[in-house]
Motif scaffolding. Sequence first.
Motif, mmCIF file in Angstrom:
data_model
loop_
_atom_site.group_PDB
_atom_site.id
_atom_site.type_symbol
_atom_site.label_atom_id
_atom_site.label_comp_id
_atom_site.label_asym_id
_atom_site.label_seq_id
_atom_site.Cartn_x
_atom_site.Cartn_y
_atom_site.Cartn_z
ATOM 1 N N GLU A 68 -4.316 -109.657 -7.626
ATOM 2 C CA GLU A 68 -5.240 -109.451 -6.509
ATOM 3 C C GLU A 68 -5.695 -110.773 -5.909
ATOM 4 N N ALA A 69 -5.641 -111.836 -6.696
ATOM 5 C CA ALA A 69 -6.067 -113.151 -6.203
ATOM 6 C C ALA A 69 -5.155 -113.697 -5.114
ATOM 7 N N SER A 70 -4.048 -113.010 -4.870
ATOM 8 C CA SER A 70 -3.131 -113.443 -3.816
ATOM 9 C C SER A 70 -3.773 -113.338 -2.436
ATOM 10 N N TYR A 71 -4.817 -112.528 -2.340
ATOM 11 C CA TYR A 71 -5.505 -112.320 -1.065
ATOM 12 C C TYR A 71 -7.001 -112.528 -1.230
ATOM 13 N N ALA A 72 -7.619 -113.077 -0.198
ATOM 14 C CA ALA A 72 -9.064 -113.251 -0.193
ATOM 15 C C ALA A 72 -9.726 -111.916 0.121
ATOM 16 N N ALA A 73 -11.039 -111.867 -0.010
ATOM 17 C CA ALA A 73 -11.776 -110.623 0.218
ATOM 18 C C ALA A 73 -11.623 -110.109 1.652
ATOM 19 N N ASP A 74 -11.405 -111.024 2.601
ATOM 20 C CA ASP A 74 -11.255 -110.607 4.006
ATOM 21 C C ASP A 74 -9.825 -110.223 4.362
ATOM 22 N N GLY A 75 -8.930 -110.201 3.356
ATOM 23 C CA GLY A 75 -7.551 -109.779 3.584
ATOM 24 C C GLY A 75 -6.587 -110.894 3.934
ATOM 25 N N THR A 76 -7.090 -112.115 4.094
ATOM 26 C CA THR A 76 -6.195 -113.231 4.398
ATOM 27 C C THR A 76 -5.451 -113.668 3.143
ATOM 28 N N LEU A 77 -4.266 -114.204 3.350
ATOM 29 C CA LEU A 77 -3.440 -114.645 2.231
ATOM 30 C C LEU A 77 -4.046 -115.889 1.596
ATOM 31 N N ASN A 78 -4.128 -115.887 0.278
ATOM 32 C CA ASN A 78 -4.610 -117.056 -0.458
ATOM 33 C C ASN A 78 -3.409 -117.979 -0.674
ATOM 34 N N ARG A 79 -3.114 -118.787 0.324
ATOM 35 C CA ARG A 79 -1.896 -119.596 0.316
ATOM 36 C C ARG A 79 -1.908 -120.645 -0.800
ATOM 37 N N VAL A 80 -3.067 -121.211 -1.072
ATOM 38 C CA VAL A 80 -3.157 -122.222 -2.117
ATOM 39 C C VAL A 80 -2.827 -121.605 -3.474
#
Length: 214
Positions: A68-80
């Motif tokens: 789930e950490a692949s995405y932030a709470a707002d739905g944006t991709l957690n690229r880092v």
Amino acid sequence: MLTKDKNNPSHSPVVKIGVTGGIGAGKSVVCRVFAALGIPVYDADTQAKRLLTEDPALVRQLKAHFGEASYAADGTLNRVYLANEVFKDEEKLVLLNSLVHPRVAVDFNKWLQRHEEAPYVIKEAALIFEAGSYKNLNAVVAVSAPEELRVRRTIIRDEHRNRQQVEEIIRKQLSEEERLSRADYKITNGDKSLVVPQVLRLHKQFSQPSFAAR
């Protein structure tokens, strides 16, 4: 000339030209010239980034495989987070590509339907050979530049990357020799090379009705 797979759903009467090249080679510059000539260009790498947040099926797959950490709470991709997961783990990188490339192929096929009247279309992608998408193209153009120039260009363009990181990316990509040997055409994009005349020559060739029949 590449052989098209007529049993593949991406087989289309539209002439499809791939443009590829290693990081910093300047394939986007080449594609901007094609676009200025009125040729539709599909930027596979940009569209892949869009699909990573807009394609529900792909989002579900990434969360299932990378957490789930692949995405932030707002739905944006957690690229880092995702970059840290895959950059030093070859198996995870292969897995990520195996999830993304099929969704890009579906999106490209939908895009093709909107450009069936074009003399030909361009698919710009860094991993045309690695992803196997070359099999569904009429020809591939490889953009080439000296490695040192590619490194300098990338460092200037991507301020978050240093020389070591760029050189590591180059090592992970298909070698320049292999890419050029597999391509049908070559455009040289060095300091002393004029790109526009090279593109104009190819544009004239690709626009010929006889080219589609080859």
